[in-house]
Scaffold this motif. Structure first.
Motif, short mmCIF file in Angstrom:
data_model
loop_
_atom_site.label_atom_id
_atom_site.label_comp_id
_atom_site.label_asym_id
_atom_site.label_seq_id
_atom_site.Cartn_x
_atom_site.Cartn_y
_atom_site.Cartn_z
N SER A 1 -46.12 9.63 -13.57
CA SER A 1 -44.82 9.40 -12.95
C SER A 1 -45.05 10.02 -11.56
N ASP B 1 -44.24 3.87 -11.37
CA ASP B 1 -42.98 3.53 -10.49
C ASP B 1 -41.86 3.15 -11.19
N TRP B 2 -42.23 2.46 -12.36
CA TRP B 2 -40.88 1.90 -13.41
C TRP B 2 -40.56 2.88 -14.34
N ASN B 3 -41.36 4.10 -14.27
CA ASN B 3 -41.19 5.10 -15.46
C ASN B 3 -39.73 5.84 -15.19
N ALA C 1 -37.75 7.54 -11.68
CA ALA C 1 -36.58 7.37 -11.14
C ALA C 1 -35.45 8.46 -11.10
N ALA D 1 -41.24 0.75 -5.10
CA ALA D 1 -40.54 -0.03 -5.85
C ALA D 1 -39.18 0.14 -6.13
N TRP D 2 -38.50 -0.76 -6.50
CA TRP D 2 -36.94 -0.82 -6.43
C TRP D 2 -36.41 0.42 -7.15
N PRO D 3 -36.84 0.75 -8.26
CA PRO D 3 -36.44 2.30 -8.97
C PRO D 3 -36.47 3.32 -8.15
N ALA E 1 -30.89 3.10 -10.57
CA ALA E 1 -31.89 2.93 -11.61
C ALA E 1 -31.80 4.00 -12.70
N TRP F 1 -30.97 2.93 -16.62
CA TRP F 1 -31.56 3.32 -17.65
C TRP F 1 -30.96 4.05 -18.69
#
Length: 272
Positions: free
Chosen positions: A194, A212-214, A218, A238-240, A247, A251
């Motif tokens: 992360s 990034d998507w972890n 976020a 990234a978006w998150p 995000a 989640w």
């Protein structure tokens, strides 16, 4: 329809018995002072280890103090320890027959998972408070005022509660407490992969995508943004990470929607 057979009556019964089991879990901590000592020492060790030992070799993006960059990541790390603790306690109670004794008592059937998640929320608040104190001692502080700071900690609480239901389900799914104990080290790679400790810019593309998507990333990015600490997300991420607060909420909602029904179903089936 009697008070206990109505939906509202069953909910009240479940919550009342759940609060009783929260008291049981807190009482168990008093009987095992080693766990309390570990909870007090662990945050301090993390701050010293990462803030002073590793921090001297890490550059903060766009400059800034590394310990201020680090503390939101450590808050996220403590938050994500929720599912591990709940998992081991659920697996231990199930393998030692404690849940069978609960089922033989005149109590709400679903009070056990609600009690476990409620107790974890309270112990998590204690660990978070200790880490806040350790962070203040090494120079960390929030810079954007009371409301953004409260929002950051509220995000941690919400996500921790959602993750505790993951722990309930996994603890009921594993065969015994030995398997649960063996799974505890798996939590460390998840938090390390992360942006909690280092920027993700230098990672290979596929690894950076995972980092990034972890959800840890976020929560860390949201905390840095709300605290006003170094490392706040920029537009090329990234978006998150560019919408971290949204995000984290997504989640949390997804985890609750998925794992609360799964946990309750697993608990009911475990007693058959």
């Amino acid at each position: 329809m009697t008070a206990l057979t109505s939906p509202l009556g069953r909910l009240r019964w479940t919550l009342t018995d759940g609060l009783t089991l929260v008291g049981r879990e807190l009482g168990r901590l008093r009987q095992e002072p080693g766990q309390i000592v570990a909870a007090l020492v662990f945050p301090v060790i993390m701050v010293v280890l990462f803030g002073y030992v590793f921090g001297s070799a890490i550059q903060v993006p766009n400059g800034g103090d590394y310990r201020e960059y680090l503390m939101p990541g450590l808050f996220a790390m403590v938050t994500f320890s929720a599912w591990l603790g709940v998992m081991t306690r659920m697996a231990t109670d199930a393998s030692r027959g404690v849940m069978d004794r609960f089922r033989s008592m005149p109590m709400a059937r679903l009070a056990v998972p609600f009690g476990q998640t409620g107790a974890d929320l309270l112990t998590g608040l204690l660990m978070l408070a200790i880490m806040v104190g350790a962070g203040l001692l090494v120079g960390w502080q929030p810079h954007r005022g009371l409301i953004p700071t409260a929002q950051a900690f509220l995000l941690m609480i919400v996500l921790r509660y959602a993750l505790s239901w993951v722990g309930v389900y996994v603890g009921l799914a594993v065969k015994n407490d030995q398997v649960a104990d063996a799974m505890v080290p798996l939590g460390l790679p998840f938090t390390m992969l992360s942006n909690a400790f280092v920027p993700t810019d230098g990672m290979p593309g596929w690894l950076r995508f995972l980092a990034d998507w972890n959800p840890v990333s976020a929560l860390t990015a949201a905390s840095r943004e709300l605290f006003g600490n170094p490392g706040a997300p920029s537009g090329n991420m990234a978006w998150p990470l560019t919408h971290p607060v949204t995000a984290v909420l997504l989640w949390s909602a997804a985890l609750l929607v998925i794992f609360v029904p799964l946990s309750l179903r697993a608990y009911m089936r475990r007693g058959r």
